[in-house]
Design a protein around this motif. Structure first.
Motif, short mmCIF file in Angstrom:
data_model
loop_
_atom_site.label_atom_id
_atom_site.label_comp_id
_atom_site.label_asym_id
_atom_site.label_seq_id
_atom_site.Cartn_x
_atom_site.Cartn_y
_atom_site.Cartn_z
N VAL A 200 1.04 -1.16 0.00
CA VAL A 200 0.10 0.05 -0.03
C VAL A 200 1.18 1.23 -0.26
N PHE A 201 0.54 2.33 -1.13
CA PHE A 201 1.23 3.00 -0.86
C PHE A 201 0.89 4.40 -0.42
N SER A 202 1.38 5.50 -0.11
CA SER A 202 1.63 6.68 1.00
C SER A 202 1.95 7.54 0.26
N CYS A 203 1.53 9.24 -0.38
CA CYS A 203 2.41 9.98 -1.09
C CYS A 203 1.54 11.51 0.21
N ASN A 204 2.41 11.77 0.41
CA ASN A 204 2.53 13.03 1.30
C ASN A 204 2.95 14.14 1.24
N ILE A 205 2.24 14.95 0.92
CA ILE A 205 2.80 16.79 0.77
C ILE A 205 2.73 17.24 1.59
N SER A 206 3.71 18.02 2.42
CA SER A 206 3.67 18.90 3.58
C SER A 206 4.57 20.42 3.43
N THR A 207 4.22 21.28 3.69
CA THR A 207 4.21 22.94 4.34
C THR A 207 4.72 22.96 5.54
N ARG A 208 4.68 24.13 5.72
CA ARG A 208 5.52 24.61 7.24
C ARG A 208 4.11 24.56 8.19
N ARG A 209 2.92 24.48 7.43
CA ARG A 209 1.51 24.56 8.18
C ARG A 209 0.62 23.92 8.13
N ASN A 210 0.13 22.45 7.40
CA ASN A 210 0.04 21.46 6.99
C ASN A 210 0.40 20.53 5.99
N TRP A 211 -0.57 19.99 5.94
CA TRP A 211 -0.07 18.32 4.79
C TRP A 211 -1.75 17.79 4.32
N ARG A 212 -1.68 17.08 3.39
CA ARG A 212 -2.12 15.90 3.47
C ARG A 212 -1.22 15.18 2.60
N ASN A 213 -2.11 13.10 2.49
CA ASN A 213 -1.81 12.77 1.76
C ASN A 213 -2.38 11.57 1.50
N ALA A 214 -2.34 10.94 0.25
CA ALA A 214 -3.39 9.74 -0.55
C ALA A 214 -2.55 8.65 -0.86
N THR A 215 -3.33 7.52 -0.42
CA THR A 215 -3.19 6.30 0.14
C THR A 215 -3.70 5.13 -1.29
N LEU A 216 -3.12 4.62 -1.46
CA LEU A 216 -3.43 3.24 -2.80
C LEU A 216 -2.38 1.88 -3.19
N SER A 217 -3.67 1.63 -3.62
CA SER A 217 -2.76 0.41 -3.64
C SER A 217 -1.60 -0.57 -4.58
N GLU A 218 -0.80 -1.08 -4.45
CA GLU A 218 -0.22 -1.00 -6.14
C GLU A 218 -1.06 -1.84 -6.75
N GLN A 219 -2.70 -2.69 -7.28
CA GLN A 219 -3.64 -2.80 -8.10
C GLN A 219 -4.37 -1.57 -8.21
N GLY A 220 -3.83 -0.63 -8.12
CA GLY A 220 -4.54 0.53 -8.15
C GLY A 220 -6.23 1.03 -7.41
N ASN A 221 -6.57 0.00 -6.55
CA ASN A 221 -7.25 0.61 -5.68
C ASN A 221 -7.43 1.88 -4.59
N VAL A 222 -8.36 2.00 -3.88
CA VAL A 222 -8.48 3.67 -3.41
C VAL A 222 -8.45 2.67 -1.88
N VAL A 223 -7.36 3.13 -1.16
CA VAL A 223 -7.52 2.51 0.10
C VAL A 223 -8.53 2.76 1.68
N PRO A 224 -9.02 2.85 2.03
CA PRO A 224 -10.16 3.51 2.45
C PRO A 224 -9.35 3.97 3.74
#
Length: 253
Positions: A200-224
């Motif tokens: 399961v892959f996670s991509c985290n993008i952050s700045t000095r004030r906040n962050w958000r991420n998205a998560t996806l399985s290798e098969q391309g399914n969005v992980v709840p």
């Protein structure tokens, strides 16, 4: 020896000067393209003069008020039509500045100078402008995962991770571009390998004030989001327990 003493004295003087300059500065954070308030107060009196200056831009005039009215002729064009004072509160000692549509160029150190018949006062405000991470887009195309986000300030950081943790270094390339508004768009491409199967892959993008991420399985399914169902179940248990307690109390009465 005298040279060493001179250096020590010089360093001490510079340090004390820096402490004096920064002492009492108010930190204010504004959101890009939104309004914000730069606070400033003074001892109310008569013959009030107010000057707001942006020091880091060369002491340019942000807003001026005297003769009981605003002085737009002195205002720098960058701030034209974007600033105002709380005129009905000036007589009560409020010289705060309302800044509209904050942009990246507004960042810096500001001076609020007030003068009345009884004396003068200077206050300093350090203003930072943030365009927070709003959304992270994550998708898979073939054996590549692409992560991106747009319209961010200051320059964001991007981190990939896997669950379970990968035994090999993740191979990816990240690109950052700056727009005409001085905002940042960031994107990253991760090459998948055979060892990443079922990860399961996670991509985290952050700045000095906040962050958000998205998560996806290798098969391309969005992980709840993990724990969401558990949270609902826990809430259900709390409601059920409360209901049971009320029922038992009713039975005893």
């Amino acid at each position: 020896m005298m040279g060493v003493n001179f250096v020590m004295v010089f360093v001490t003087v510079v340090f004390l000067w820096m402490m004096t300059v920064s002492k009492g500065d108010t930190e204010v954070s504004c959101v890009f393209m939104e309004k914000c308030i730069l606070p400033c107060t003074f001892q109310s009196d008569t013959d009030i003069v107010i000057h707001w200056l942006q020091e880091t831009a060369g002491n340019i005039h942000v807003h001026s008020f005297y003769h009981n009215q605003d002085q737009p002729a002195l205002q720098d064009k960058h701030f034209r039509g974007r600033t105002s004072l709380f005129n009905n509160q000036i007589s009560r000692g409020n010289a705060s500045l309302l800044l509209m549509w904050a942009d990246v160029h507004d960042e810096g150190r500001y001076k609020c100078y007030t003068s009345t018949i009884t004396g003068n006062k200077e206050s300093f405000i350090n203003l930072e402008v943030n365009a927070p991470v709003q959304e992270v887009t994550l998708q898979q195309v073939g054996n590549t995962m692409n992560c991106s986000s747009e319209g961010i300030f200051p320059e964001p950081q991007l981190i990939w991770s896997t669950s379970p943790p990968s035994n090999v270094s993740l191979q990816y390339e990240t690109t950052v571009q700056q727009t005409e508004q001085q905002l940042y768009n960031i994107s990253s491409s991760l090459i998948l390998s055979d060892s990443d199967k079922d990860s399961v892959f996670s991509c985290n993008i952050s700045t000095r004030r906040n962050w958000r991420n998205a998560t996806l399985s290798e098969q391309g399914n969005v992980v709840p989001v993990r724990g969401f169902r558990g949270g609902v179940f826990a809430a259900f248990l709390v409601v059920a327990a409360a209901g049971l307690a009320l029922y038992c109390k009713w039975k005893r009465s």
